[in-house]
Design an enzyme around this catalytic site. Structure first.
Site, mmCIF file in Angstrom:
data_model
loop_
_atom_site.group_PDB
_atom_site.id
_atom_site.type_symbol
_atom_site.label_atom_id
_atom_site.label_comp_id
_atom_site.label_asym_id
_atom_site.label_seq_id
_atom_site.Cartn_x
_atom_site.Cartn_y
_atom_site.Cartn_z
ATOM 1 N N LYS A 82 0.866 -1.188 0.000
ATOM 2 C CA LYS A 82 0.000 0.000 0.000
ATOM 3 C C LYS A 82 0.896 1.228 0.000
ATOM 4 C CE LYS A 82 -4.457 0.888 0.162
ATOM 5 N NZ LYS A 82 -5.555 0.119 -0.431
ATOM 6 N N GLY A 179 -24.759 3.894 0.470
ATOM 7 C CA GLY A 179 -23.733 4.488 -0.403
ATOM 8 C C GLY A 179 -23.984 4.073 -1.838
ATOM 9 N N GLY A 181 -22.554 4.961 -4.607
ATOM 10 C CA GLY A 181 -21.436 5.428 -5.436
ATOM 11 C C GLY A 181 -21.100 4.397 -6.497
ATOM 12 N N VAL A 183 -19.532 1.521 -6.482
ATOM 13 C CA VAL A 183 -19.802 0.115 -6.166
ATOM 14 C C VAL A 183 -21.278 -0.077 -5.799
ATOM 15 C CG1 VAL A 183 -19.255 -1.797 -4.618
ATOM 16 C CG2 VAL A 183 -17.436 -0.251 -5.353
HETATM 17 P P1 NAD Z 1 -17.606 6.120 -3.990
HETATM 18 O O1 NAD Z 1 -16.911 7.272 -3.422
HETATM 19 O O2 NAD Z 1 -17.842 6.026 -5.462
HETATM 20 O O3 NAD Z 1 -19.053 5.940 -3.295
HETATM 21 C C1 NAD Z 1 -19.262 6.070 -1.931
HETATM 22 C C2 NAD Z 1 -20.662 6.660 -1.751
HETATM 23 O O4 NAD Z 1 -20.980 6.604 -0.357
HETATM 24 C C3 NAD Z 1 -20.759 8.122 -2.168
HETATM 25 O O5 NAD Z 1 -21.878 8.301 -3.026
HETATM 26 C C4 NAD Z 1 -20.937 8.866 -0.836
HETATM 27 O O6 NAD Z 1 -21.733 10.038 -0.968
HETATM 28 C C5 NAD Z 1 -21.610 7.821 0.008
HETATM 29 N N1 NAD Z 1 -21.459 7.987 1.460
HETATM 30 C C6 NAD Z 1 -20.383 8.414 2.164
HETATM 31 N N2 NAD Z 1 -20.640 8.387 3.487
HETATM 32 C C7 NAD Z 1 -21.911 7.932 3.632
HETATM 33 C C8 NAD Z 1 -22.746 7.674 4.746
HETATM 34 N N3 NAD Z 1 -22.325 7.890 5.992
HETATM 35 N N4 NAD Z 1 -24.012 7.207 4.525
HETATM 36 C C9 NAD Z 1 -24.438 6.990 3.270
HETATM 37 N N5 NAD Z 1 -23.690 7.210 2.155
HETATM 38 C C10 NAD Z 1 -22.439 7.672 2.342
HETATM 39 O O7 NAD Z 1 -16.792 4.831 -3.460
HETATM 40 P P2 NAD Z 1 -16.813 3.365 -4.071
HETATM 41 O O8 NAD Z 1 -15.691 3.219 -5.033
HETATM 42 O O9 NAD Z 1 -18.193 3.022 -4.483
HETATM 43 O O10 NAD Z 1 -16.400 2.500 -2.777
HETATM 44 C C11 NAD Z 1 -17.339 2.270 -1.747
HETATM 45 C C12 NAD Z 1 -16.641 1.521 -0.616
HETATM 46 O O11 NAD Z 1 -16.110 0.286 -1.103
HETATM 47 C C13 NAD Z 1 -15.444 2.268 0.002
HETATM 48 O O12 NAD Z 1 -15.379 1.966 1.375
HETATM 49 C C14 NAD Z 1 -14.252 1.649 -0.704
HETATM 50 O O13 NAD Z 1 -13.070 1.741 0.080
HETATM 51 C C15 NAD Z 1 -14.711 0.212 -0.836
HETATM 52 N N6 NAD Z 1 -14.047 -0.504 -1.926
HETATM 53 C C16 NAD Z 1 -14.181 -0.050 -3.198
HETATM 54 C C17 NAD Z 1 -13.542 -0.734 -4.227
HETATM 55 C C18 NAD Z 1 -13.708 -0.295 -5.661
HETATM 56 O O14 NAD Z 1 -13.428 -1.110 -6.549
HETATM 57 N N7 NAD Z 1 -14.184 0.908 -5.938
HETATM 58 C C19 NAD Z 1 -12.752 -1.859 -3.953
HETATM 59 C C20 NAD Z 1 -12.654 -2.314 -2.620
HETATM 60 C C21 NAD Z 1 -13.317 -1.612 -1.616
#
Ligand code: NAD
Length: 350
Positions: A82, A179, A181, A183
């Site tokens: 990391k 969330g 977003g 994912v």
């Molecule tokens: P993202 O930033 O695209 O989406 C996150 C969403 O969560 C956003 O829309 C944000 O507004 C919302 N959010 C934040 N705090 C919140 C809360 N308290 N209540 C409700 N909604 C809230 O992120 P992502 O890429 O979709 O990743 C989501 C999670 O999955 C993260 O924890 C990330 O570390 C984990 N993750 C992602 C990946 C990946 O491939 N993108 C891989 C492994 C782990």
């Protein structure tokens, strides 16, 4: 309090911690390599405003060790690494990422970097111009990483429901996706496609409502999300959201999703179990992007979502069966399995 880097490294068997400094761009970064006993280290770059250097060090160590656990459980022939960038207002972002990319390149394939919090597509583009040892989502790379993560989360949910009731029986299920977003939106779509009732929520209410409308799923205000009665609560937002207060308010039988480090403290796995909630740990269910990236770099192939689902569901089944047999929380069992395998692979390759 002083920083005892070598003490911290030796406690958990880290191989290397590298400090990177570049006066011109203002870059201050740390790279931690936890394990390369069977293959290169995989793990993205987190850019964050840390309150101290110590906090950044602890974060990079914790995150890289978690990546090794993710690798051994998902069957990836690699380990954890990391990088963290200590963000500050005077950081020249492009120059900093380029400098870090050159540093990664000097490591000659011992460490593959990629996205994490704060490292967006623009940053990945700068890195990719400096080194091939970076995972960039898209058709030229391993494909959509968020889709891969959503596939793993879906597989975890299915495994948990099968474990409890013998079948997924989607049409009778209510799933809250926290969330919407990258994912969460894809997970919500996948769940809806199989016939589940999906309830979405997002702290960015305007964005969340727009996604929910597009997916034709219900939206609830983020303040109410944990109390919504459901079969599955799928955290896809930020880490640390399961703690004494939220766990008391949960009205679900299963927690499984994508958000990293969703438990505020390790003992919250016990609290969930005591409340009768089946919790699958994130480092088991969110390995989809790692799998896609690692297979692309190590085997030169595109891993299909169905294969990711199958692989992660198999791991979840093992963890759930062992947890039931030992009457332990799945999170502790998964950590135990991972740590046994890490010790065994290190012994075999020492
Ligand atoms: P993202 O930033 O695209 O989406 C996150 C969403 O969560 C956003 O829309 C944000 O507004 C919302 N959010 C934040 N705090 C919140 C809360 N308290 N209540 C409700 N909604 C809230 O992120 P992502 O890429 O979709 O990743 C989501 C999670 O999955 C993260 O924890 C990330 O570390 C984990 N993750 C992602 C990946 C990946 O491939 N993108 C891989 C492994 C782990």
């Amino acid at each position: 309090m002083g920083i005892h880097v070598l003490d911290a490294m030796s406690r958990e068997g880290f191989e290397e911690v590298i400090g990177v400094h570049d006066r011109k761009s203002g870059l201050r970064a740390l790279i931690a390599i936890h394990d390369t006993s069977v293959g290169p280290a995989f793990g993205g770059i987190r850019r964050w405003t840390y309150i101290s250097e110590r906090q950044a060090l602890m974060d990079v160590l914790r995150l890289s060790r978690a990546m090794t656990r993710k690798c051994v459980l998902a069957g990836v022939a690699g380990g954890g690494g990391k990088a963290v960038i200590l963000d500050h207002p005077n950081l020249d972002r492009e120059a900093a990422y380029r400098h870090l990319g050159r540093k990664v390149h000097q490591m000659a394939g011992r460490y593959y970097t990629g996205p994490d919090v704060g490292t967006d597509d623009a940053a990945l583009g700068w890195l990719a111009e400096e080194t091939p040892f970076v995972t960039c989502p898209g058709d030229a790379g391993p494909g959509d990483l968020a889709a891969a993560t959503a596939a793993g989360a879906f597989a975890g949910i299915r495994a948990a429901l099968r474990h409890l009731d013998g079948e997924a029986d989607w049409p009778s299920r209510r799933v809250v996706v926290q969330g919407l977003g990258s994912v969460g939106a894809q997970l919500a779509r996948r769940l809806k496609d199989v016939g589940a009732t999906v309830i979405g929520t997002d702290i960015d209410v305007e964005h969340g409502r727009a996604v929910a409308t597009e997916l034709e799923v219900e939206f609830v205000e983020p303040s109410d999300e944990v109390e919504v009665p459901c079969d599955v609560f799928a955290p896809c937002a930020l880490g640390g959201m399961l703690h004494d207060v939220t766990i008391e308010r949960l009205s679900t039988r299963v927690v499984a999703g994508a958000a990293n480090n969703v438990l505020a403290k390790a003992h919250h796995a016990d609290l969930l179990m005591a409340r009768g909630v089946l919790f699958l740990p994130d480092f088991v269910t969110n390995a989809g992007a790692l799998l896609r990236g690692a297979m692309f770099h190590l085997e030169g192939r595109h891993m299909e979502l169905a294969e990711i689902e199958q692989r992660i569901e198999g791991v979840c089944d093992d963890v759930l069966q062992r947890a039931a047999a030992e009457d332990e929380p799945p999170a502790r069992v998964a950590k135990g399995i991972a740590d046994e395998r890490i010790a065994a692979r290190r012994a075999a390759h020492s």
